[in-house]
Design an enzyme around this catalytic site. Structure first.
Site, PDB file in Angstrom:
ATOM      1  N   ASP A 130       4.273 -66.767  49.848  1.00 49.11           N
ATOM      2  CA  ASP A 130       3.489 -67.244  51.421  1.00 49.11           C
ATOM      3  C   ASP A 130       3.493 -67.313  52.979  1.00 49.11           C
ATOM      4  OD1 ASP A 130       1.071 -67.982  49.475  1.00 49.11           O
ATOM      5  OD2 ASP A 130       2.908 -70.309  49.119  1.00 49.11           O
ATOM      6  N   TYR A 133      12.824 -69.978  42.117  1.00 44.30           N
ATOM      7  CA  TYR A 133      12.023 -70.329  42.941  1.00 44.30           C
ATOM      8  C   TYR A 133      13.245 -71.633  42.939  1.00 44.30           C
ATOM      9  CZ  TYR A 133       8.034 -67.607  42.481  1.00 44.30           C
ATOM     10  OH  TYR A 133       7.623 -66.773  41.736  1.00 44.30           O
TER      11      TYR A 133
END
Length: 179
Positions: A102, A161
């Site tokens: 993102d 992540y």
């Protein structure tokens, strides 16, 4: 930050053990390794498959995935550099990444693949040349020539992540861009 691993594509006979029975990824993997996909790539002149492992600071970008100008994305920057060095058009390169990030997200180990008509003889020199053309906040950590049927998304074996939160009352100005 996100990261992925590059591995050689398994053979068709190995693909059944990667995912549980009925998992959609099993069919996608098997299809990507099949003769139809190889013929499709060859018909388009996509003779060589390459993979890059990227490291980037995403603060200045609207995520990884390409968006038309004036939007600035990591994929857009990589495509400009690859187009300049390979002479291939953006559509021909057909960049596919192991995932997307993102706006403002950083990555250490984002994997992508692309195609060329001609072989790249020296991948170390190629990675160095890409780094000379790319903005300073996007780096190629590694350039590889994987199995011809390699697909960065379908053949990803792991994605990791890390989320960094600064919960101090007074935020540290040196970590503000990364927490």
């Amino acid at each position: 930050a996100s990261s992925s691993s590059i591995s050689s594509a398994p053979s068709t006979s190995d693909s059944s053990s990667l995912y549980p029975e009925g998992d959609w990824r099993h069919a996608a993997l098997a299809a990507s390794l099949g003769d139809d996909e190889n013929e499709h790539r060859a018909a388009k002149g996509r003779n060589f498959t390459y993979a890059l492992r990227l490291v980037y600071d995403g603060e200045r970008y609207l995520g990884f995935q390409y968006q038309p100008p004036p939007c600035k994305t990591v994929q857009g920057e990589v495509e400009k550099a690859l187009t300049k060095l390979t002479g291939e058009a953006r559509d021909f390169l057909a960049i596919q990444a192991s995932g997307r990030t993102d706006t403002g997200v950083h990555a250490r180990g984002q994997v992508l693949h692309f195609y060329t008509r001609r072989a790249i003889p020296d991948l170390v020199l190629f990675a160095r040349s890409l780094n000379g053309v790319l903005p300073g906040d996007v780096r190629v950590a590694e350039a590889l020539r994987p199995h011809p049927a390699f697909h960065a998304r379908f053949h990803a074996v792991r994605k990791t992540y890390h989320y960094h939160l600064d919960t101090r009352l007074a935020l540290d100005p040196f970590t503000r861009r990364h927490a």
